[in-house]
Design a protein around this motif. Structure first.
Motif, PDB file in Angstrom:
ATOM      1  N   GLU A 114       0.674  -1.222   0.021  1.00 51.08           N
ATOM      2  CA  GLU A 114       0.036  -0.065  -0.031  1.00 51.08           C
ATOM      3  C   GLU A 114       0.912   1.169   0.013  1.00 51.08           C
ATOM      4  OE1 GLU A 114      -2.788  -0.300   3.213  1.00 51.08           O
ATOM      5  OE2 GLU A 114      -4.177  -1.814   1.995  1.00 51.08           O
ATOM      6  N   LEU A 115       0.326   2.493  -0.348  1.00 50.01           N
ATOM      7  CA  LEU A 115       1.180   3.630  -0.555  1.00 50.01           C
ATOM      8  C   LEU A 115       0.787   4.328   0.630  1.00 50.01           C
ATOM      9  CD1 LEU A 115      -0.149   4.744  -4.114  1.00 50.01           C
ATOM     10  CD2 LEU A 115       2.163   4.479  -3.527  1.00 50.01           C
ATOM     11  N   VAL A 116       1.884   4.661   1.279  1.00 50.26           N
ATOM     12  CA  VAL A 116       1.804   5.697   2.420  1.00 50.26           C
ATOM     13  C   VAL A 116       3.045   6.517   2.369  1.00 50.26           C
ATOM     14  CG1 VAL A 116       2.176   5.538   4.953  1.00 50.26           C
ATOM     15  CG2 VAL A 116       1.163   3.470   3.780  1.00 50.26           C
TER      16      VAL A 116
ATOM     17  N   ARG B 223      -1.879   7.472   4.191  1.00 45.92           N
ATOM     18  CA  ARG B 223      -2.087   6.460   3.171  1.00 45.92           C
ATOM     19  C   ARG B 223      -3.265   6.927   2.091  1.00 45.92           C
ATOM     20  NH1 ARG B 223      -5.842   1.972   3.065  1.00 45.92           N
ATOM     21  NH2 ARG B 223      -6.658   2.339   5.157  1.00 45.92           N
ATOM     22  N   VAL B 224      -2.627   6.704   1.033  1.00 48.27           N
ATOM     23  CA  VAL B 224      -3.439   6.960  -0.317  1.00 48.27           C
ATOM     24  C   VAL B 224      -4.559   5.850  -0.563  1.00 48.27           C
ATOM     25  CG1 VAL B 224      -3.181   7.435  -2.927  1.00 48.27           C
ATOM     26  CG2 VAL B 224      -1.341   8.216  -1.304  1.00 48.27           C
ATOM     27  N   ALA B 225      -5.620   6.376  -0.399  1.00 46.73           N
ATOM     28  CA  ALA B 225      -6.675   5.152  -0.504  1.00 46.73           C
ATOM     29  C   ALA B 225      -7.753   5.742  -1.698  1.00 46.73           C
ATOM     30  CB  ALA B 225      -7.370   5.114   0.698  1.00 46.73           C
ATOM     31  N   TYR B 226      -7.540   6.958  -2.308  1.00 46.26           N
ATOM     32  CA  TYR B 226      -8.733   7.466  -2.930  1.00 46.26           C
ATOM     33  C   TYR B 226      -7.859   8.193  -4.180  1.00 46.26           C
ATOM     34  CZ  TYR B 226     -12.408  11.133  -3.672  1.00 46.26           C
ATOM     35  OH  TYR B 226     -13.307  11.664  -4.466  1.00 46.26           O
TER      36      TYR B 226
ATOM     37  N   THR C 124      -1.512  12.262 -16.215  1.00 45.62           N
ATOM     38  CA  THR C 124      -0.733  12.764 -15.319  1.00 45.62           C
ATOM     39  C   THR C 124      -0.980  12.538 -14.001  1.00 45.62           C
ATOM     40  OG1 THR C 124       0.005  14.630 -17.055  1.00 45.62           O
ATOM     41  CG2 THR C 124       0.852  14.746 -14.957  1.00 45.62           C
ATOM     42  N   LEU C 125      -0.143  12.147 -13.283  1.00 41.01           N
ATOM     43  CA  LEU C 125      -0.350  11.634 -11.746  1.00 41.01           C
ATOM     44  C   LEU C 125      -0.135  13.028 -11.093  1.00 41.01           C
ATOM     45  CD1 LEU C 125      -0.724  10.065  -9.505  1.00 41.01           C
ATOM     46  CD2 LEU C 125       1.424   9.160  -9.481  1.00 41.01           C
ATOM     47  N   ARG C 126      -0.908  13.453 -10.102  1.00 38.90           N
ATOM     48  CA  ARG C 126      -0.832  14.698  -9.544  1.00 38.90           C
ATOM     49  C   ARG C 126      -0.908  14.411  -7.923  1.00 38.90           C
ATOM     50  NH1 ARG C 126      -2.048  19.573 -12.734  1.00 38.90           N
ATOM     51  NH2 ARG C 126      -1.596  21.135 -11.190  1.00 38.90           N
ATOM     52  N   GLU C 127      -0.110  14.811  -7.255  1.00 42.78           N
ATOM     53  CA  GLU C 127      -0.011  14.419  -5.679  1.00 42.78           C
ATOM     54  C   GLU C 127      -0.851  15.466  -5.062  1.00 42.78           C
ATOM     55  OE1 GLU C 127       3.664  15.373  -4.181  1.00 42.78           O
ATOM     56  OE2 GLU C 127       4.167  16.836  -5.537  1.00 42.78           O
ATOM     57  N   CYS C 128      -1.135  16.523  -5.683  1.00 42.91           N
ATOM     58  CA  CYS C 128      -2.048  17.637  -4.836  1.00 42.91           C
ATOM     59  C   CYS C 128      -2.443  18.733  -5.749  1.00 42.91           C
ATOM     60  CB  CYS C 128      -0.956  18.474  -3.668  1.00 42.91           C
ATOM     61  SG  CYS C 128      -1.879  19.954  -3.008  1.00 42.91           S
ATOM     62  N   LEU C 129      -3.597  18.997  -5.624  1.00 41.01           N
ATOM     63  CA  LEU C 129      -4.025  20.220  -6.300  1.00 41.01           C
ATOM     64  C   LEU C 129      -3.353  21.318  -6.799  1.00 41.01           C
ATOM     65  CD1 LEU C 129      -7.826  20.830  -5.395  1.00 41.01           C
ATOM     66  CD2 LEU C 129      -6.895  20.550  -7.799  1.00 41.01           C
ATOM     67  N   SER C 130      -2.434  21.546  -5.725  1.00 41.12           N
ATOM     68  CA  SER C 130      -1.656  22.785  -5.631  1.00 41.12           C
ATOM     69  C   SER C 130      -0.483  22.780  -6.516  1.00 41.12           C
ATOM     70  CB  SER C 130      -1.387  23.249  -4.404  1.00 41.12           C
ATOM     71  OG  SER C 130      -0.371  22.454  -3.632  1.00 41.12           O
ATOM     72  N   THR C 131       0.095  21.364  -6.677  1.00 36.97           N
ATOM     73  CA  THR C 131       1.491  21.430  -7.374  1.00 36.97           C
ATOM     74  C   THR C 131       1.354  20.707  -8.673  1.00 36.97           C
ATOM     75  OG1 THR C 131       1.580  19.013  -6.655  1.00 36.97           O
ATOM     76  CG2 THR C 131       2.652  20.518  -5.206  1.00 36.97           C
TER      77      THR C 131
ATOM     78  N   LEU D 248       5.107   0.213 -13.454  1.00 40.79           N
ATOM     79  CA  LEU D 248       4.213   1.202 -13.125  1.00 40.79           C
ATOM     80  C   LEU D 248       3.843   1.285 -11.728  1.00 40.79           C
ATOM     81  CD1 LEU D 248       1.343   0.388 -15.706  1.00 40.79           C
ATOM     82  CD2 LEU D 248       2.762   2.607 -15.893  1.00 40.79           C
ATOM     83  N   THR D 249       3.895   0.404 -10.982  1.00 39.75           N
ATOM     84  CA  THR D 249       4.001   0.362  -9.651  1.00 39.75           C
ATOM     85  C   THR D 249       4.973   1.257  -8.824  1.00 39.75           C
ATOM     86  OG1 THR D 249       2.545  -1.608  -9.571  1.00 39.75           O
ATOM     87  CG2 THR D 249       3.452  -1.041  -7.456  1.00 39.75           C
ATOM     88  N   ALA D 250       6.067   0.828  -9.412  1.00 42.44           N
ATOM     89  CA  ALA D 250       7.389   1.296  -8.610  1.00 42.44           C
ATOM     90  C   ALA D 250       7.329   2.878  -8.880  1.00 42.44           C
ATOM     91  CB  ALA D 250       8.532   0.554  -9.190  1.00 42.44           C
ATOM     92  N   ALA D 251       7.010   3.351 -10.341  1.00 48.31           N
ATOM     93  CA  ALA D 251       7.113   4.649 -10.649  1.00 48.31           C
ATOM     94  C   ALA D 251       6.121   5.260  -9.715  1.00 48.31           C
ATOM     95  CB  ALA D 251       6.765   4.771 -12.314  1.00 48.31           C
ATOM     96  N   ILE D 252       4.959   4.816  -9.545  1.00 51.40           N
ATOM     97  CA  ILE D 252       3.959   5.540  -8.853  1.00 51.40           C
ATOM     98  C   ILE D 252       4.366   5.591  -7.507  1.00 51.40           C
ATOM     99  CG2 ILE D 252       1.581   5.363  -7.787  1.00 51.40           C
ATOM    100  CD1 ILE D 252       0.849   3.904 -10.270  1.00 51.40           C
ATOM    101  N   ARG D 253       4.924   4.419  -6.960  1.00 52.37           N
ATOM    102  CA  ARG D 253       5.384   4.635  -5.513  1.00 52.37           C
ATOM    103  C   ARG D 253       6.374   5.604  -5.135  1.00 52.37           C
ATOM    104  NH1 ARG D 253       4.627   1.067  -1.930  1.00 52.37           N
ATOM    105  NH2 ARG D 253       3.903  -0.524  -3.020  1.00 52.37           N
ATOM    106  N   ASP D 254       7.531   5.658  -6.132  1.00 53.45           N
ATOM    107  CA  ASP D 254       8.456   6.584  -6.232  1.00 53.45           C
ATOM    108  C   ASP D 254       7.997   7.992  -6.211  1.00 53.45           C
ATOM    109  OD1 ASP D 254      10.473   5.078  -5.833  1.00 53.45           O
ATOM    110  OD2 ASP D 254      11.533   5.665  -7.849  1.00 53.45           O
ATOM    111  N   ALA D 255       7.024   8.516  -7.102  1.00 51.43           N
ATOM    112  CA  ALA D 255       6.388   9.658  -7.331  1.00 51.43           C
ATOM    113  C   ALA D 255       5.840  10.204  -6.302  1.00 51.43           C
ATOM    114  CB  ALA D 255       5.797   9.568  -8.601  1.00 51.43           C
ATOM    115  N   LEU D 256       5.096   9.208  -5.467  1.00 49.06           N
ATOM    116  CA  LEU D 256       4.085   9.834  -4.217  1.00 49.06           C
ATOM    117  C   LEU D 256       4.836   9.760  -2.927  1.00 49.06           C
ATOM    118  CD1 LEU D 256       0.746   8.247  -5.521  1.00 49.06           C
ATOM    119  CD2 LEU D 256       1.867  10.688  -5.747  1.00 49.06           C
TER     120      LEU D 256
END
Ligand code: SAM
Ligand code: SF4
Length: 361
Positions: free
Chosen positions: A31-33, A39-42, A303-310, A329-337
């Motif tokens: 899981e992404l923490v 924790r990213v659940a949404y 494009t993956l965005r971690e926050c509306l403001s960034t 993909l999983t590794a890239a998402i985990r790194d990015a977040l």
């Protein structure tokens, strides 16, 4: 190659999805923490950057440039990415935009997403303009919950605020959604002084009568325009004071309202008629809730965005189109977040220049 699925012996979280507490460790290691232990659940998934309205708080009067269709994720790509996010612990997905209902075939997309094992909650935010025809097919395809934006019940004002929108089809859309039997329907209104502050009580009365939850949303400085300033910006405390003129309000901590988002809910009772109201206030700026943020966004272009403001942190579309596997993909998402920002700084006048419709609000 797919990731291992959730192991039976991993402890299930004591956090409700969308809950406010920090993640508890140890957890499902997939899981992404983030570094703040959130924790990213949404996931908020924008299905298009196009819109049939041009709401004055969302985009400029002339509209915004849209990207060529080939740059938008197709449904297969969206489904694949959502599957990866679900492997990473996402349990709720909300389709948004732009206007999600203008994307051709959106009912098919809903059907594909609803079939993903482990996705507990599939919802959509819409302006409701095309809902009269689509509510029933969407419900049948597996969409569970709907948020419908409606800023005023005055037809002329509605047309002005939405710049070309029309109230009657939205009201028909709300009625069709009620008939279709969604698990929850909420109404969303952005509150702006001079724009719709006189519309708040009629909206409350409408929501109370129709037994729908109303959410009043503080304007956020996104796409920056004339609304960001002391004359127009309205903190939720003021919106609440306006509602209190006609409804006795008390906090609703029952947790009965599904969604678990950032709204703080109140129960209201009309001072004269006794009619009951459920109303939520979303104070993204004046009472920001970043420390409990559990969401990320995926734009219509992937494009993956971690926050509306960034700015976006990663193009998942480019990775997909370069042939990335689910593991990559999983590794890239985990790194990015991992380093998801601790929060926005709109309160220190730090606006975002892209419009809400382009980001996927
Ligand atoms: N087109 C759909 C709609 O209007 O419901 C979905 C996309 S819209 C960007 C999602 C939500 O963002 C809507 O409820 C809208 O009112 C809200 N919104 C747009 N611009 C905003 C802003 N600058 N501040 C706060 N909320 C905003
Ligand atoms: Fe379109 Fe929704 Fe933005 Fe209004 S708020 S312009 S309906 S995307």
């Amino acid at each position: 190659m797919s990731l291992p699925s959730r192991c039976a012996e991993w402890p299930t979280s004591r956090l409700a999805i969308g809950g406010a507490a920090r993640a508890e460790l140890p957890r499902n290691p997939f899981e992404l923490v983030d570094l703040q232990r959130r924790r990213v659940a949404y996931l908020r998934l924008s299905v298009t950057d196009r819109c049939n309205y041009r709401c004055s708080y969302c985009m400029p009067a002339q509209g915004v440039d849209v990207v060529p269709r080939a740059e938008l994720l197709n449904f297969e790509e969206m489904t694949k990415l959502v599957r990866v996010f679900v492997q990473l612990g996402v349990r709720r997905v909300r389709l948004t935009g732009g206007e999600p209902l203008v994307r051709r075939g959106v009912v098919d997309l809903v059907q594909q997403l609803a079939a993903i094992p482990g996705l507990d909650d599939l919802a959509m935010t819409t302006n409701g303009h095309l809902l009269a025809e689509l509510a029933e097919p969407l419900r049948k395809a597996g969409l569970q919950r709907l948020n419908i934006s409606i800023d005023t019940l005055d037809p002329q004002k509605f047309a002005e605020v939405s710049r070309g929108g029309a109230l009657p089809p939205v009201l028909d859309g709300i009625a069709a959604a009620q008939r279709a039997g969604f698990a929850s329907i909420k109404l969303n209104a952005v509150t702006l002084r001079g724009l719709n502050d006189d519309a708040l009580l009629p909206l409350c009365d409408f929501a109370a009568r129709e037994k729908l939850v109303l959410r009043l949303i503080e304007y956020m400085p996104i796409g920056v325009d004339a609304h960001w300033g002391p004359e127009t910006w309205m903190p939720v405390a003021q919106a609440r004071a306006r509602v209190s003129a006609a409804y006795a309000l008390e906090p609703d901590d029952s947790g009965e309202i599904p969604g678990g988002g950032p709204a703080r809910y109140w129960r209201g009772r009309h001072l004269q008629t006794g009619q009951e109201l459920r109303v939520g206030f979303i104070a993204a700026v004046s009472e920001k809730f970043c420390e409990t943020c559990n969401r990320v966004r995926l734009s219509a272009t992937g494009t993956l965005r971690e926050c509306l403001s960034t700015r976006g942190v990663l193009s998942l579309r480019d990775l997909l189109r370069a042939g990335a596997t689910e593991v990559e993909l999983t590794a890239a998402i985990r790194d990015a977040l991992a380093g998801k920002v601790d929060g926005h700084h709109y309160d220190a006048a730090e606006p975002t220049l892209e419009s809400m419709s382009a980001i996927g609000g």
